[in-house]
Design a protein around this motif. Structure first.
Motif, mmCIF file in Angstrom:
data_model
loop_
_atom_site.group_PDB
_atom_site.id
_atom_site.type_symbol
_atom_site.label_atom_id
_atom_site.label_comp_id
_atom_site.label_asym_id
_atom_site.label_seq_id
_atom_site.Cartn_x
_atom_site.Cartn_y
_atom_site.Cartn_z
ATOM 1 N N GLY A 116 0.777 -1.238 0.000
ATOM 2 C CA GLY A 116 0.000 0.000 0.000
ATOM 3 C C GLY A 116 0.803 1.279 0.000
ATOM 4 O O GLY A 116 0.229 2.375 -0.054
ATOM 5 N N LEU A 117 2.120 1.186 0.046
ATOM 6 C CA LEU A 117 2.950 2.393 0.060
ATOM 7 C C LEU A 117 2.841 3.175 -1.254
ATOM 8 O O LEU A 117 3.103 4.378 -1.282
ATOM 9 N N SER A 118 2.446 2.497 -2.321
ATOM 10 C CA SER A 118 2.300 3.174 -3.617
ATOM 11 C C SER A 118 1.192 4.224 -3.595
ATOM 12 O O SER A 118 1.149 5.101 -4.455
ATOM 13 N N ALA A 158 -0.788 -8.617 4.706
ATOM 14 C CA ALA A 158 -0.369 -7.236 4.439
ATOM 15 C C ALA A 158 -1.430 -6.510 3.612
ATOM 16 O O ALA A 158 -1.751 -5.343 3.877
ATOM 17 N N VAL A 159 -1.974 -7.193 2.591
ATOM 18 C CA VAL A 159 -3.055 -6.604 1.788
ATOM 19 C C VAL A 159 -4.264 -6.305 2.669
ATOM 20 O O VAL A 159 -4.837 -5.203 2.628
ATOM 21 N N LEU A 160 -4.650 -7.289 3.477
ATOM 22 C CA LEU A 160 -5.787 -7.108 4.371
ATOM 23 C C LEU A 160 -5.554 -5.944 5.332
ATOM 24 O O LEU A 160 -6.462 -5.154 5.611
ATOM 25 N N ALA A 213 -0.217 2.583 5.422
ATOM 26 C CA ALA A 213 -0.232 1.395 4.573
ATOM 27 C C ALA A 213 -0.258 0.144 5.461
ATOM 28 O O ALA A 213 -0.192 0.231 6.692
ATOM 29 N N GLY A 214 -0.342 -1.020 4.845
ATOM 30 C CA GLY A 214 -0.424 -2.262 5.593
ATOM 31 C C GLY A 214 0.886 -3.025 5.606
ATOM 32 O O GLY A 214 1.734 -2.854 4.727
ATOM 33 N N ALA A 215 1.046 -3.847 6.598
ATOM 34 C CA ALA A 215 2.238 -4.694 6.705
ATOM 35 C C ALA A 215 1.907 -5.875 7.598
ATOM 36 O O ALA A 215 0.960 -5.829 8.380
ATOM 37 N N HIS A 216 2.679 -6.929 7.457
ATOM 38 C CA HIS A 216 2.552 -8.049 8.387
ATOM 39 C C HIS A 216 3.843 -8.847 8.395
ATOM 40 O O HIS A 216 4.497 -9.011 7.357
ATOM 41 N N GLY A 217 4.190 -9.302 9.572
ATOM 42 C CA GLY A 217 5.388 -10.108 9.738
ATOM 43 C C GLY A 217 5.071 -11.446 10.358
ATOM 44 O O GLY A 217 3.997 -11.642 10.935
ATOM 45 N N GLY A 218 6.004 -12.360 10.249
ATOM 46 C CA GLY A 218 5.792 -13.672 10.828
ATOM 47 C C GLY A 218 7.098 -14.357 11.167
ATOM 48 O O GLY A 218 8.112 -14.153 10.492
#
Length: 532
Positions: free
Chosen positions: A156-158, A183-185, A198-203
């Motif tokens: 989503g940074l774009s 991340a999209v969600l 914007a969105g992000a996710h780590g694991g």
């Protein structure tokens, strides 16, 4: 009659009562049975569902890759998430085009050119900005070294956002694709909640139960170090969320997920119009529910529901399940699990994996554990009138359409899981005290400015008009956080209801919620003239 999977296509129009949509499944018998049920429906006629191509040209159509996610039971979480997202694009596309034609540089452009530009922007937004895969050694308590794998995706940074907001999941079964989907969600959940990030996710790909607290702390610290080595740099607008209150965090942050899910449930159950559609009376009092998962999210949520007057009649865990129409004593069940580590052998519990509990009698079915928990051959027999996605991604696209096609309400993850997201954003605001409030809240919903103004007035600080204010100090009343989450969920919920009515979406709250996120993201793009 021979029917191939390819001949059964997705009806893009309004969900039809008693309609079934087909999803591939590993069990051929189950698939054959579902197809048999479709063929024996009196209405709507099968001709509405069987075709080699659609005859109606839509303003926007779901890309073929994501269309396939509707049919495939083993579709990736990323593709399934995008099916939900692009279903919302189908509905909102005309508005996006009309708003683009109001932008100065497009006022004299043709509608065809506007259509091309919107499609171009959608393709850009489809892509994750980065996906990092790291491996690093960690020293265990016994002195041995072990290689740990981790991921981090940004999306989503774009759209012009300067920072990302998302979570961290520690589980042995996570994948790179799963992180992309989350991340999209996260991007669209943030936008749906009016958060300008914007969105992000780590694991981290381990089973946390197999590691001591000290080992887990070392693993997370090394994971963060590896991300910085890969390009993640500390900056003035960077902060972590979910910390203890001693380190600038919000008190009881871990409870905000279950609290947010409760607010989401209460909002819809107290709406008479929606309850009339699904066939329930308003309010939580006396409603029966089945819940999947008694972890950090499910256990407190079940307790909150019971405290609100609901009756727990079923519990589904990974290794056992329990159903009792007379009601389950959660206090006794929790004590048993704490003592034995599992609910196996408790009372009427059945110690094996069985999804049939989801089809038992209840008013509310709550998923608070795993993604892709409800597939089509189970969804078609669900008796609950309300299905709650308290965890991310428990329903497949096909299951979602089966339920909404039967006028059941699905309270979607993009909305129901937002309690922790809002709490994290409020914690972020606290940690960013050195920034100008005007910059901090750019493109965020007005409700956040109202929260800051309320806090500023309470502490006799300067008004949040470009000045520096003390945000969410440790002396703040903890109720302000929960009240703020409820206020934001109510604000978003009312917008969902408006879109359901305006676009005649029936009970499809998920599409309406994604539409809110899409519109907010495109507003930021148009205003900043980013990628247009």
């Amino acid at each position: 009659m021979n029917i191939s999977y390819q001949t059964i296509f997705l009806a893009h129009s309004e969900p039809l009562s008693d309609s079934f949509f087909i999803e591939r499944d590993v069990n051929v018998y189950q698939m054959a049975r579902v197809i048999h049920n479709v063929l024996n429906f009196k209405k709507p006629p099968l001709s509405q569902f069987i075709s080699t191509k659609t005859s109606i040209k839509l303003p926007y159509e779901i890309p073929e890759r994501y269309q396939n996610a509707f049919y495939l039971a083993n579709a990736s979480f990323y593709d399934s998430t995008n099916w939900f997202l692009h279903r919302a694009y189908e509905v909102v596309f005309p508005k996006l085009k009309s708003e683009l034609l109001k932008v100065d540089s497009y006022k004299n452009q043709t509608t065809d050119r506007a259509t091309e530009k919107i499609e171009e922007i959608i393709k850009i937004l489809d892509q994750c900005n980065s996906i990092i895969d790291v491996r690093f050694p960690v020293k265990r308590d016994n002195g041995l070294q072990e290689i740990i794998r981790g991921f981090r995706a940004q999306h989503g940074l774009s759209a012009g956002y300067s920072s990302c907001l998302g979570g961290l999941r520690i589980h042995e079964n996570i994948t790179r694709d799963h992180m992309k989907g989350l991340a999209v969600l996260s991007t669209y959940r943030n936008a749906c909640m009016g958060i300008n990030m914007a969105g992000a996710h780590g694991g981290i790909k381990i089973c946390p139960k197999n590691y001591s607290p000290d080992e887990l702390q070392r693993i997370v610290e090394l994971y963060c170090t590896e991300l910085i080595k890969k390009g993640y740099r500390q900056s003035l607008n960077m902060a972590s969320a979910g910390k203890s209150s001693d380190y600038g965090g919000i008190e009881n942050h871990e409870q905000m997920s279950s609290q947010g899910a409760l607010y989401a449930i209460n909002f819809f159950l107290n709406n008479e119009q929606i309850m009339n559609k699904v066939g329930l009376t308003t309010g939580i009092q006396g409603k029966t529910f089945i819940i999947q998962g008694l972890g950090k999210l499910g256990a407190p949520l079940a307790e909150l529901l019971v405290n609100g007057g609901a009756i727990c009649v079923g519990v589904k865990e990974q290794d056992a399940y329990l159903y009792d129409a007379k009601g389950i004593n959660l206090k006794e069940l929790y004590e048993y699990k704490a003592k034995n580590g599992s609910i196996v052998d408790y009372s009427m519990t059945k110690p094996y994996e069985n999804d049939s509990i989801y089809t038992e009698e209840c008013d509310i079915l709550v998923f608070a554990a795993y993604h892709k928990s409800l597939v089509c051959h189970i969804a078609k027999d669900v008796k609950a009138k309300v299905v709650v996605e308290a965890a991310d991604g428990p329903l497949t696209p096909t299951s979602h359409r089966i339920l909404t096609g039967k006028s059941k309400l699905v309270i979607p993850d993009i909305y129901a899981c937002s309690g922790a997201t809002v709490a994290s954003y409020l914690e972020y605001l606290r940690n960013m005290q050195q920034m100008r409030v005007g910059d901090l809240l750019r493109f965020s919903r007005n409700v956040y400015e109202n929260i800051l103004n309320r806090l500023s007035e309470k502490h006799d600080k300067v008004a949040a008009a470009g000045g520096s204010v003390q945000i969410l100090s440790s002396q703040d009343d903890p109720k302000i956080i929960t009240e703020s989450i409820e206020s934001i969920l109510t604000d978003t919920g009312n917008e969902i209801l408006r879109l359901l009515e305006h676009h005649k979406l029936g009970t499809d709250a998920r599409t309406a919620a994604y539409m809110i996120g899409i519109e907010n993201i495109f507003k930021a793009i148009y205003y900043q003239k980013i990628i247009i």
